[in-house]
Structure formats: C-alpha cells, structure tokens
Design a protein around this motif. Structure first.
Motif, PDB file in Angstrom:
ATOM      1  N   ARG A  30       0.795  -1.165   0.003  1.00  0.00           N
ATOM      2  CA  ARG A  30      -0.003  -0.055  -0.069  1.00  0.00           C
ATOM      3  C   ARG A  30       0.881   1.273  -0.076  1.00  0.00           C
ATOM      4  O   ARG A  30       0.432   2.336  -0.523  1.00  0.00           O
ATOM      5  N   LEU A  31       2.137   1.080   0.454  1.00  0.00           N
ATOM      6  CA  LEU A  31       2.827   2.257   0.741  1.00  0.00           C
ATOM      7  C   LEU A  31       3.816   2.673  -0.582  1.00  0.00           C
ATOM      8  O   LEU A  31       4.118   3.783  -0.950  1.00  0.00           O
ATOM      9  N   TYR A  32       4.287   1.454  -0.853  1.00  0.00           N
ATOM     10  CA  TYR A  32       5.567   1.566  -1.758  1.00  0.00           C
ATOM     11  C   TYR A  32       4.975   0.925  -3.274  1.00  0.00           C
ATOM     12  O   TYR A  32       6.007   0.977  -4.188  1.00  0.00           O
ATOM     13  N   GLY A  33       3.720   0.386  -3.264  1.00  0.00           N
ATOM     14  CA  GLY A  33       3.393  -0.302  -4.608  1.00  0.00           C
ATOM     15  C   GLY A  33       2.936   0.585  -5.653  1.00  0.00           C
ATOM     16  O   GLY A  33       2.934   2.045  -5.269  1.00  0.00           O
ATOM     17  N   ASN A  34       2.529   0.213  -6.658  1.00  0.00           N
ATOM     18  CA  ASN A  34       1.878   0.906  -7.736  1.00  0.00           C
ATOM     19  C   ASN A  34       0.508   1.149  -7.399  1.00  0.00           C
ATOM     20  O   ASN A  34      -0.152   0.527  -6.301  1.00  0.00           O
ATOM     21  N   ARG A  35      -0.139   1.686  -8.185  1.00  0.00           N
ATOM     22  CA  ARG A  35      -1.730   2.113  -7.973  1.00  0.00           C
ATOM     23  C   ARG A  35      -2.498   0.842  -7.916  1.00  0.00           C
ATOM     24  O   ARG A  35      -3.505   0.850  -7.184  1.00  0.00           O
ATOM     25  N   VAL A  36      -2.273  -0.113  -8.748  1.00  0.00           N
ATOM     26  CA  VAL A  36      -3.173  -1.272  -8.808  1.00  0.00           C
ATOM     27  C   VAL A  36      -2.773  -2.144  -7.468  1.00  0.00           C
ATOM     28  O   VAL A  36      -3.775  -2.401  -6.902  1.00  0.00           O
ATOM     29  N   THR A  37      -1.674  -2.139  -7.063  1.00  0.00           N
ATOM     30  CA  THR A  37      -1.566  -3.041  -5.725  1.00  0.00           C
ATOM     31  C   THR A  37      -2.203  -2.241  -4.595  1.00  0.00           C
ATOM     32  O   THR A  37      -2.818  -2.849  -3.564  1.00  0.00           O
ATOM     33  N   GLU A  38      -1.667  -0.840  -4.668  1.00  0.00           N
ATOM     34  CA  GLU A  38      -2.548  -0.098  -3.575  1.00  0.00           C
ATOM     35  C   GLU A  38      -3.903  -0.346  -3.409  1.00  0.00           C
ATOM     36  O   GLU A  38      -4.487  -0.347  -2.309  1.00  0.00           O
ATOM     37  N   ARG A  39      -4.432  -0.185  -4.826  1.00  0.00           N
ATOM     38  CA  ARG A  39      -6.265  -0.288  -4.673  1.00  0.00           C
ATOM     39  C   ARG A  39      -6.654  -1.741  -4.226  1.00  0.00           C
ATOM     40  O   ARG A  39      -7.479  -1.727  -3.341  1.00  0.00           O
TER      41      ARG A  39
END
Lengths: 234, 229
Positions: free
Chosen positions: B42-51
């Motif tokens: 969530r903190l360092y991933g891209n937008r997809v993993t974050e979502r």
C-alpha cells in the motif's frame, strides 16, 4: 444462481432483506442501550464513590476482556434467570421468558456499553474544567451545567469514538445468530443449508454487512462535520 | 453457586487453553506476515496493488469475523476445484479454516496499524539516513522499521487481545477451544454462571498476560526513555 437471491417464491431475497432489517433493529437498540450503560458507567467511573468506581471498573474490564460469544452464551442460557432474580427483588414472582430479540439486544448492549463507557469518560474529561467553573460562576445549577455545557461538548468529543463502537456493535450482532434470531447471519446459514450454496449466501451476507458499515460510516462522518461546524480547523 | 461444580470444571476448561493459544499464536504469526506485505504494497507499490490491498482491508474490516469464518469453512468446500486441489487437506479441517480466517482478519487490521506507524516515522530521520548515504533497503531496515514497530506496539497489544477474544468464534465451526468447551459444559450442567466465571477468568488471565508481554516489549524497545543510573 441469481434466482436464489430473487424475491420470488424460490428466492431468499425477501428473507435476507428481513434479516438485514433485523440486524439494523438489533444494532440500533443495542447501541442505544449501550449508550445508557455507557453514560451510567462513565458517571460511575468519574464519581468520587469508591464503590461505584469499583463496580464500573469490574464491568468494563470483564466485558472487554472476555469474548463476546461467551457473554452472549451467558445471557442466552442464564438471561431469563437473571431477569427473574431482578424481578424478585421488586416483588414479582412470576415466570419471565426473554425472547431471542431481547436477549440479543441485552447481550450486545452490555458489550457495547463497556466500550461506550470508556469513550464517554474520555470525552467528559476532555471538556476544559475552566468552562465548568465559569458556568458555576454564572450561577448555573448542576443540572443546567450538565445540559448546556457538558453534554453538547461531550457529544462532539465522543462522536469519533462512538462511531467505532457502532461498528463493533453492528458486527457483534452477527454473533446473535447462535440464538437463532433471524438476522442476516442466521438467514444466510439457513439458506446455505437448504440450497447447498454456502458460498453464495455467505458472500451475500458479507456484502450486506459491508453495505451497512459503509453507509453508517458515512452517516457518522456527516454527524461529525455537523457537530464540529462551530469549531475552527487548525 | 455450586462451588464443587465450578472447581470440577476448571481442568476441563483448561484443556481448551492449548487450542486457543495455538489459534491465536499461529494467526498472529501469519497475520503479521500478511500485514507486513499489505502495508508495503500500500505504501510503496503501484496504483493497482494499492487499490487491491485497500479493498482487502476494507472488506475484512467491514464484515464480521463470523461471516469470514463461515465463508471459508462452509463456502470453500462448495467448489470442486478447491476439493480436488492439494489445499483441501487443510481446508477441510476446521482448525486450518479458523487459522486462515483469523489470519486474514488480523492481517487487515494489523496492516493498518503498521501503515500508520510507518507513516508516523519523522521525515527528518529518513532524510538524515539518506544524507548518510544509506540505501533504500538499509534505511528501511535500520531506521523506518525499528521506529515504526516501537510506535505500533500499544495498538498491536490491543489487536492481540482482540485476537484472543476472536479465537472464541472457532467454536462455531466445531473446534473445542475454551468457549467451545464452556458451551458444551453449560448445555450439560446448566450451571451457566459457574462455567462463565471460570471460562471468563481464563480469558482475562490470558489477556492480562498478553498486555504484560506487550508492556515488556515496549520497555525493552525504549531504553532511551528509561532514567539512567
């Protein structure tokens, strides 16, 4: 598959909706009862009486330290006896039987109240003492101070914490299904058993709970914004 | 009050303690791993993993644990693909279903605690470490994590207590841990209060020990706050 969730004669839609209404009814009643217990508990904790402090401390420690399911079993199996014992104190000797709804409200309300106690206590203590002194200096009576100074501000400070308590309360009502009260969880369990589609029905239950928590979170956010309308943002 | 019955129920209920401890211990262990991964994504991933991770946390925090347990225990077995896979050895056991549900549940809550703690690490410390020429991983290992873990301990202590309480739900899928045994004893003896007092005391003791453990960990991790001499 979707026929099973429809409102037709073969669908469980109507029952699930009824279950959702029951969940909301139990949650709201339990939360309200919890607010009553919480206010009593908070005033007991803040009073100067040693005995009252002790009782409130035991209440919050035990209820918050013991699994919710165990508290529900206590009231499910022993609630009738407890109410009759209280009745006997007031001179009523008859037989009292509690239905599943009142047991559920009582059990979840008791749990909710323990958490509310701490939230309300913290909120009361957050009201600056100078304001109470000022009110007293204006010649307000104790009751008037409570009504005009303490309660409005306590409510504002307590809202975020009470929002969390509401979420806990809503989710705890799922445990009431062990008493066979027809709320979301119970209806899904019955439906899953008779249709052999457990995945479908428990997913539906999860979606219903998610809907309830999301809507109520938004409602609490609005309430917070309303309560803080007169406060300057840092 | 039936003191004799109460006394007799103690050893029976204590037999549930190892099961409860196993459930809590394994769920916390696996849950910490899940939380670590989720917080990082969530903190360092891209937008997809974050979502995706945000959705996972949202779902598991917004639904009751009982739904999650039932969904895994009753729901998974509905699919032929699950039943014929190697996972079935575990997923047909109520114990591992309970572990899986508790793990995913605590993973969601703990990842939020961890994420908040990582975000609370003062920016100046990170900048100072960068100025010293630390690599990203070294900075994370030596500066961010130690500070974040110290920061999250009190909240994690609450989560541990919640897990001890949550493990009681395993009794709904036939596991005989403390609450399961208590329910059985109540149904057999109708000594509701006696059994409740004994079982409740065991839980209170477990939770007391958990809070002590966290206090000790906090004390160990904050030597600079202790008065010297």
């Amino acid at each position: 598959m979707f026929e099973l969730l429809s409102f037709g004669p073969n669908g469980w839609g109507g029952q699930l909706l009824g279950g959702a209404a029951m969940t909301v009814a139990v949650s709201v009643s339990a939360f309200a009862l919890g607010l009553v217990f919480g206010s009593l508990g908070a005033s007991a904790k803040l009073s100067r009486s040693f005995a009252l402090n002790g009782v409130a401390e035991v209440y919050t420690t035990v209820v918050r330290g013991v699994p919710e399911l165990l508290v529900i079993y206590l009231l499910f199996f022993g609630g009738g006896g407890m109410v009759m014992a209280v009745g006997r104190v007031f001179g009523y000797d008859g037989y009292i039987e509690l239905n599943a709804f009142s047991i559920g409200v009582l059990a979840v309300g008791l749990i909710s109240g323990a958490y509310s106690t701490e939230v309300i206590r913290g909120a009361v203590q957050a009201v600056p003492h100078g304001q109470i002194e000022a009110a007293r200096a204006c010649g307000m009576s104790r009751w008037l101070i409570l009504r005009r100074i303490l309660v409005p501000q306590t409510l504002r400070y307590a809202l975020p914490g009470l929002g969390n308590v509401w979420q806990l309360t809503l989710k705890d009502t799922a445990l009431i299904s062990v008493t066979a009260l027809a709320e979301i969880m119970r209806v899904s369990h019955v439906a899953a058993g008779s249709t052999r589609q457990p995945f479908l029905f428990y997913t539906t239950a999860a979606v219903l709970y998610l809907l309830l928590t999301t809507v109520s979170t938004a409602a609490f956010e609005r309430a917070e914004r309303y309560a803080n309308r007169g406060v300057r943002r840092a | 009050m039936n003191w004799e019955l109460m006394w007799d129920s103690v050893p029976t209920l204590l037999r549930g303690v190892p099961v409860t401890l196993q459930l809590v211990g394994l769920a916390l262990l696996f849950g910490a791993a899940v939380a670590f991964g989720v917080a990082l994504l969530r903190l360092y991933g891209n937008r997809v993993t974050e979502r995706l991770m945000a959705a996972y946390v949202f779902v598991f925090r917004g639904t009751p644990l009982l739904v999650q347990i039932f969904l895994i225990y009753y729901g998974m077995g509905q699919f032929e693909a699950v039943r014929s896979s190697f996972l079935w050895v575990y997923l047909r056991e109520p114990f591992w279903c309970a572990i899986l549900a508790l793990t995913l549940n605590t993973g969601a809550y703990t990842s939020e605690i961890l994420r908040g703690a990582i975000l609370s690490v003062p920016q100046g410390q990170v900048e100072a470490a960068r100025a010293c020429g630390m690599s990203r991983s070294l900075l994370f290992r030596r500066i961010v994590m130690p500070v974040a873990i110290r920061q999250m301990l009190p909240a994690y202590g609450n989560e541990m207590i919640l897990m001890v309480k949550a493990s009681s739900l395993a009794s709904t899928i036939t596991l005989l841990e403390i609450t399961g045994i208590a329910r059985k004893l109540i149904a057999q003896t109708f000594a509701v209060f006696e059994i409740f007092i004994v079982a409740g005391s065991i839980y209170l003791l477990l939770n007391f020990l958990a809070s002590r453990l966290i206090r000790y960990a906090e004390w160990r991790m904050t030597p600079y706050l202790r008065a010297r001499g």
